[in-house]
Motif scaffolding. Sequence first.
Motif, short mmCIF file in Angstrom:
data_model
loop_
_atom_site.label_atom_id
_atom_site.label_comp_id
_atom_site.label_asym_id
_atom_site.label_seq_id
_atom_site.Cartn_x
_atom_site.Cartn_y
_atom_site.Cartn_z
N VAL A 22 0.55 1.28 12.07
CA VAL A 22 -0.44 1.24 13.15
C VAL A 22 0.07 0.34 14.27
CG1 VAL A 22 -2.74 0.40 13.78
CG2 VAL A 22 -2.45 1.80 11.74
N HIS A 25 3.01 1.99 16.10
CA HIS A 25 2.56 3.07 16.99
C HIS A 25 1.88 2.52 18.22
CE1 HIS A 25 0.19 6.51 18.45
NE2 HIS A 25 1.27 7.17 18.09
N GLU A 29 4.43 4.18 20.34
CA GLU A 29 3.85 5.52 20.47
C GLU A 29 4.85 6.64 20.21
OE1 GLU A 29 1.75 5.91 24.15
OE2 GLU A 29 0.49 4.19 23.72
N SER A 34 3.42 8.51 13.75
CA SER A 34 2.17 9.15 13.30
C SER A 34 2.43 10.03 12.09
CB SER A 34 1.52 9.94 14.44
OG SER A 34 2.36 10.94 14.91
N PHE A 37 2.83 7.68 9.10
CA PHE A 37 1.51 7.18 8.70
C PHE A 37 0.76 8.25 7.92
CE2 PHE A 37 -2.97 6.28 9.13
CZ PHE A 37 -3.05 4.91 8.98
N LYS A 81 -5.00 13.96 14.45
CA LYS A 81 -6.24 13.18 14.54
C LYS A 81 -7.26 13.62 13.49
CE LYS A 81 -6.81 14.18 18.74
NZ LYS A 81 -7.24 14.50 20.07
N LEU A 84 -6.19 12.49 10.08
CA LEU A 84 -6.41 11.05 9.87
C LEU A 84 -7.88 10.77 9.59
CD1 LEU A 84 -4.10 9.58 12.64
CD2 LEU A 84 -3.74 9.49 10.17
N CYS A 125 -7.73 1.38 9.80
CA CYS A 125 -6.39 1.80 10.25
C CYS A 125 -6.39 3.27 10.66
CB CYS A 125 -5.35 1.57 9.15
SG CYS A 125 -4.86 -0.14 8.91
N HIS A 126 -7.04 4.11 9.87
CA HIS A 126 -7.10 5.54 10.19
C HIS A 126 -7.88 5.78 11.48
CE1 HIS A 126 -5.58 6.07 6.15
NE2 HIS A 126 -5.38 7.34 6.42
N PHE A 129 -5.79 4.49 14.43
CA PHE A 129 -4.66 5.38 14.70
C PHE A 129 -5.15 6.66 15.39
CE2 PHE A 129 -0.19 5.22 13.21
CZ PHE A 129 0.28 6.32 13.93
N GLN A 132 -5.94 5.87 18.92
CA GLN A 132 -4.73 5.77 19.73
C GLN A 132 -4.22 7.14 20.11
OE1 GLN A 132 -1.60 3.52 17.86
NE2 GLN A 132 -2.90 1.77 17.48
#
Length: 140
Positions: A22, A25, A29, A34, A37, A81, A84, A125-126, A129, A132
């Motif tokens: 995290v 990233h 980025e 990702s 993760f 996304k 996650l 964290c999820h 992330f 983000q």
Amino acid sequence: MSKYNNQTFLGYLGLVPFLLLVGAHFLFEHPLLSQAFLFYSISIMSFVAGSLWRTSNSNKFNWLVVLPTIPTLALALFDTKLALLYLGACYVFILALQKRTEDWPILAPDYQRMRERITGVVLVCHLFFAAQLHHNVTQI
């Protein structure tokens, strides 16, 4: 060291990759972060669910534990996304199931706290992330 001390130490140690990925990233980025993760999360969620397999004599419970793991590999092919968010919810679901087992009340209080804390940190964290990734898409 007791069995629960080892499990607690290893549980907290398992948070390190989540936090590092995290943070990395957030700084860099890079798309590989990702993916790393996502695959780490799939692996850990499957491991946690698998460790609960057969902790109950109920076939219904065993199927409920394995249910979230069925689509996880396919998640890697879909929107990151959404994957996650799904995985974050799976961690909460697995903890809720574990709390309903016959074994939960007899587990060490330190272990119970560790499972609750780790699930909370992993969920955050999820969510972080996914936020983000959403922020990066809306900026384009």
